[in-house]
Enzyme design. Structure first.
Site, mmCIF file in Angstrom:
data_model
loop_
_atom_site.group_PDB
_atom_site.id
_atom_site.type_symbol
_atom_site.label_atom_id
_atom_site.label_comp_id
_atom_site.label_asym_id
_atom_site.label_seq_id
_atom_site.Cartn_x
_atom_site.Cartn_y
_atom_site.Cartn_z
ATOM 1 N N GLY A 290 -4.173 -39.757 47.387
ATOM 2 C CA GLY A 290 -5.616 -39.497 47.358
ATOM 3 C C GLY A 290 -6.393 -40.770 47.095
ATOM 4 N N SER A 291 -7.503 -40.608 46.386
ATOM 5 C CA SER A 291 -8.480 -41.704 46.296
ATOM 6 C C SER A 291 -8.005 -42.955 45.566
ATOM 7 C CB SER A 291 -9.744 -41.183 45.619
ATOM 8 O OG SER A 291 -10.302 -40.171 46.409
ATOM 9 N N THR A 292 -6.925 -42.858 44.813
ATOM 10 C CA THR A 292 -6.436 -44.076 44.152
ATOM 11 C C THR A 292 -6.071 -45.137 45.203
ATOM 12 O OG1 THR A 292 -4.290 -42.968 44.016
ATOM 13 C CG2 THR A 292 -5.570 -43.077 41.994
ATOM 14 N N MET A 293 -5.848 -44.684 46.437
ATOM 15 C CA MET A 293 -5.477 -45.609 47.504
ATOM 16 C C MET A 293 -6.651 -46.503 47.927
ATOM 17 S SD MET A 293 -2.612 -46.344 49.018
ATOM 18 C CE MET A 293 -1.750 -45.789 47.607
ATOM 19 N N LYS A 294 -7.878 -46.066 47.561
ATOM 20 C CA LYS A 294 -9.060 -46.847 47.973
ATOM 21 C C LYS A 294 -9.059 -48.246 47.357
ATOM 22 C CE LYS A 294 -11.765 -42.719 48.724
ATOM 23 N NZ LYS A 294 -12.397 -41.628 48.003
#
Lengths: 579, 85
Positions: A290-294
Site C-alpha cells: 500500500g501507501s508505504t511504497m510512495k
C-alpha cells in the site's frame, strides 16, 4: 620281610596317589596357563561386559540468549515415562490411572501396552508434577527416564522468532531450526561402570556436558520485544484485527531488536496452538504494502533527478482514469508537490510521478532497496516478495505499483528499505544472531553488520527524511504517530487485501505504519502491521499510535535523550509526576 | 636361614597387604568420584532450575506489572526528564 613288603606297598600307593594328584594338578596348571595366557582378552571382556556399559549420548543443546545475555531457550533435564509391559501387574488398571494422570488417550495407551513389545514409551517429556504424581502411584513395570527437554523461560516472548525444537532435540522452526547444526550437541561415547549393587564407579563427566552444543547470542532485546508485543496486542485487540506484526531495527547495523507477532504462541506447548501461528510472518509472508511504497516512488523520482520535493503534479481532484481503470484518492486534491503527495498519501499523485519517471527507473529503485530479493536474514522460510520485471508492466501496473499495489513485499524487506533511508541511503543486511559462543561463553563466531549496497545517494536520503517527517506533522496522514520530544519520519499504509477471485476484497485491509526516530541521528526504525482491523482501517489511525508507543518506550529504554535534553533520562513516581 | 626365609616371606606378605590396600583405596576413590559426579549433576540441575526461576523473576512482563501496580512507575514524558549539566 613282611614289614618290608608292607612298606613297599605303601610307597607304591603313595606314588600312585601322588601320580594321580600330580596328573590332575598338571591338567589344572595347563588349563590355568591356557586361560591366563591365551584366553585372557576374551574372558576379560566378558567380565567387563557384566559391569561396564558403553553408552552413546548426544551433548546438551546450546542456550539461546538475547543481546543482554538473558536466557531465551535452555535445555533442562525432564523425565519421560516408559513401561515394561511384561513386568506390569494389573495392566488395565495401570493404563487407566496413567491415562488419567497424564491426560492421554486410554485406548491408545492400552493398545501400546498390549502390543507385545518389551518396552514402550508412555509419555515423553512430562512435567515435574506429572512425574511426581505417577511416582506416588508406585506402579510396577513403570520407569522414569531422564531426557533433555527444551524450555523457553519467557514463554510467548519472541516465540515465532525462536521457533522450537522437537522431542528428539532437533530444531523445527525459527532460529532453533536455522542454527540447528550449531545448537545441537555432538554425539559421544562414554562408559558406565556399575558394581553388583548397581552403584556407580569412576563415573566421569558424560558427553551430555562435555559435548554440549554452541550458544547463540541474538540481536533481540527481550525488553524491547516485550514492549513491541504488548503494544501490538493492544492495537490488534482494540481494533478487532486478525493478527499483527511489529519489527524494531537499528538502521545503522540492520540488527533486529524486536520482531513481534500476535496472536502469541507458547513454544513450551506449541502443539496446542494452530500451526498457522507458528510461522515467523515478518519473514515468511508477503503482502501488498500500500501507501508505504510512495516513499520509494518519491525516492526514485528524486534520485533520477527528474523531480524535486517541490515539483508539482495535478491530482485530478480525486479521480484519475488510466485506460479502463480509475484511480481514486481518499480526499480529492488539486495541485500537490511531491512532498505533499507523500504527506497526504495521494494515489493519483504517486501514479503521475511514476508515469513521469517511467517504469524502468521505478523498478531500478525498488530493486536497489531490496524488493523482489531475499534480505538473507538468518531466519528460515524467507520469501522474496514479488516485483514483476518492468518490461511486463502495463500502464496501469506502473501507476498502481507507485502506491503499493501489484507488488508484494515482506515486513523485513519493508523495514530494511526504510532503514536504508534512515542510514543515509545504505541498505544493511538484517540479522538476528550476533554471535555464537562455546559452552564456556567464548565467542567462536561473530556476525558483524553487513552493508548490502547503496540504494540511494545521501542527499536523496536526506530529502526523503524531510518529506517523511512532514507525514507526521499536522495535516499529514501519520500525525497520530508523532513522538513527544523526538523527531520522527514515517509513512502510513492502508492496503486492500486481495480476494480469491484476483480482485480486492471489500472491507479487508492491512494497516501499517513504518518510520524511524530521531530523524537527525536515527537510533531505531519501527514497522507496525495490523491485519484486517475491523473498527478502523487507516494506517495512521490503527498502526500509527502503536508505532508511537513502541518508539517512545524503546527510545526511553535505550536512554536516547529527547531533543534538547541530551544528558540524562530518569524515571519517577507517578504521584510525584502528577502531583 | 629361617630368619632369611621369614624376612622374605614378610616382604611378600607386606607387599600383598599393600597391593590389597591400594586396590581397596582405588575402588573407594572410584565410588567417591561417582558420588561427587552425581552431586555435581544434581547441582547443575538445581542451577538450571534457579536460572529458570531467575528468568521468570526478571521477565519484563512481571517487572512491568510490579512497577506499575506496586510502585506506580510510569515511562517519563520528555517534560519530566531533568537535564543535569
Amino acid at each position: 620281610m613282611r614289614a618290608k613288603q608292607k612298606k613297599n606297598s605303601a610307597a607304591f600307593r603313595i606314588a600312585v596317589i601322588g601320580g594321580v594328584f600330580g596328573f590332575f594338578m598338571a591338567v589344572i596348571a595347563v588349563r590355568a596357563v591356557y586361560i591366563q595366557a591365551f584366553c585372557n582378552e576374551i574372558l576379560s571382556e566378558k567380565a567387563a561386559n557384566q559391569y561396564k556399559k558403553l553408552m552413546i549420548s548426544r551433548g546438551k543443546r546450546g542456550t539461546i540468549f538475547d543481546r543482554n545475555y538473558k536466557e531465551m531457550a535452555i535445555t533442562v533435564d525432564v523425565a519421560s515415562i516408559a513401561a515394561y509391559p511384561g513386568q506390569m501387574e494389573g495392566m488395565p488398571q495401570i493404563a487407566k490411572a496413567l491415562a488419567k494422570e497424564l491426560q492421554i488417550n486410554r485406548k491408545e495407551l492400552s493398545q501400546k501396552l498390549s502390543s507385545g513389545k518389551t518396552f514402550v514409551w508412555v509419555k515423553r517429556q512430562t512435567t515435574p508434577k506429572e512425574t511426581t504424581n505417577i511416582k506416588d502411584l508406585q506402579f510396577s513395570g513403570i520407569d522414569f527416564i531422564s531426557e533433555d527437554g527444551r524450555f523457553y523461560p519467557s514463554k510467548t516472548l519472541a516465540a515465532q522468532v525462536l521457533g522450537f525444537s522437537g522431542i528428539d532435540g532437533h530444531g523445527l522452526e525459527g532460529v532453533e531450526f536455522f542454527y540447528d547444526r550449531y545448537l545441537q550437541g555432538e554425539k559421544g561415547e562414554f562408559k558406565i561402570v556399575r558394581d553388583a549393587l548397581g552403584r556407580g564407579l569412576n563415573d566421569r563427566k558424560s558427553p551430555e556436558v562435555e559435548n554440549g552444543g554452541k550458544n547463540l547470542i541474538l540481536t533481540l532485546d527481550s525488553n524491547i520485544q516485550y514492549i513491541a508485543e504488548r503494544t501490538l496486542q493492544e492495537a490488534v485487540d482494540s481494533y478487532l484485527g486478525e493478527s499483527g506484526t511489529a519489527i524494531v531495527m537499528v538502521p545503522k547495523t540492520g540488527a533486529v531488536l524486536a520482531m513481534a507477532h500476535y496472536p502469541f504462541v507458547n513454544p513450551n506447548a506449541f502443539r496446542s496452538y494452530n500451526r498457522e501461528t507458528w510461522r515467523n510472518r515478518a519473514v515468511a509472508d508477503s503482502f501488498e504494502p500500500g501507501s508505504t511504497m510512495k516513499i520509494f516512488t518519491a525516492a526514485a523520482a528524486i534520485e533520477s533527478g527528474e523531480c524535486t520535493p517541490s515539483s508539482v503534479f495535478f491530482a485530478e481532484n480525486g479521480e484519475y482514469r488510466i485506460g479502463k481503470h480509475v484511480i481514486h484518492d481518499v480526499h480529492p486534491h488539486g495541485w500537490l508537490t511531491l512532498a505533499e503527495i507523500v504527506k497526504y498519501s495521494s494515489n493519483i499523485g504517486a501514479a503521475k510521478v511514476s508515469q513521469m519517471i517511467g517504469p524502468e527507473t521505478l523498478h531500478k529503485t525498488l530493486s536497489g532497496f531490496g524488493f523482489g530479493e531475499k534480505t538473507q536474514i538468518d531466519c528460515p522460510g524467507e520469501v522474496m516478495g514479488n516485483v514483476p520485471p518492468f518490461q511486463r508492466w502495463a500502464k496501469i501496473d506502473s501507476a498502481v505499483i507507485a502506491f503499493g499495489q501489484g507488488i508484494s513485499v515482506s515486513a523485513i524487506q519493508l523495514i530494511s528499505a526504510v532503514s536504508a533511508i534512515a542510514n543515509d541511503g545504505i541498505l544493511m543486511k538484517p540479522y538476528m544472531v550476533q554471535g555464537i559462543t562455546d559452552k564456556n561463553g567464548r565467542i567462536l563466531v561473530g556476525f558483524a553488520p553487513k552493508k548490502v549496497r547503496r540504494a540511494i545517494s545521501k542527499e536523496t536520503a536526506s530529502t526523503l527524511k524531510t518529506i517523511m517527517a512532514a507525514v507526521i506533522e499536522k495535516g499529514g496522514t501519520g500525525a497520530g504517530a508523532a513522538l513527544d520530544g523526538y523527531s520522527v519520519s514515517g509513512k502510513t499504509g492502508t492496503a486492500q487485501k486481495a480476494d480469491k477471485k484476483g480482485g480486492y476484497a471489500k472491507g479487508r485491509y492491512l494497516s501499517s505504519f513504518v518510520g524511524f526516530a530521531p530523524v537527525e541521528n536515527t537510533e531505531i526504525a519501527v514497522l507496525v502491521i495490523i491485519d484486517e482491523p475491523k473498527k478502523a482501517y487507516y494506517g495512521g489511525t490503527v498502526a500509527g499510535p502503536a508505532f508511537k508507543k513502541i518508539a517512545q518506550e524503546t527510545l526511553s529504554y535505550l536512554n536516547i535523550p529527547p531533543a534538547g535534553n541530551p544528558d540524562q533520562i530518569t524515571v519517577q513516581l507517578k504521584h510525584e509526576a502528577t502531583g | 636361614m629361617i630368619f632369611i626365609w621369614m624376612a622374605i616371606m614378610s616382604v611378600f606378605i607386606m607387599e600383598l597387604f599393600f597391593y590389597t590396600w591400594c586396590r581397596v583405596q582405588s575402588v573407594k576413590v572410584g565410588y567417591d568420584i561417582s558420588l561427587a559426579t552425581a552431586r555435581q549433576k544434581e547441582l547443575l540441575k538445581l542451577q538450571k532450575n534457579l536460572t529458570i526461576e531467575l528468568a521468570h523473576l526478571k521477565s519484563p512482563q512481571r517487572l512491568t506489572e510490579m512497577a506499575q501496580s506496586r510502585f506506580h512507575l510510569v515511562v517519563p514524558s520528555p517534560e519530566q526528564i531533568v537535564k543535569i549539566p
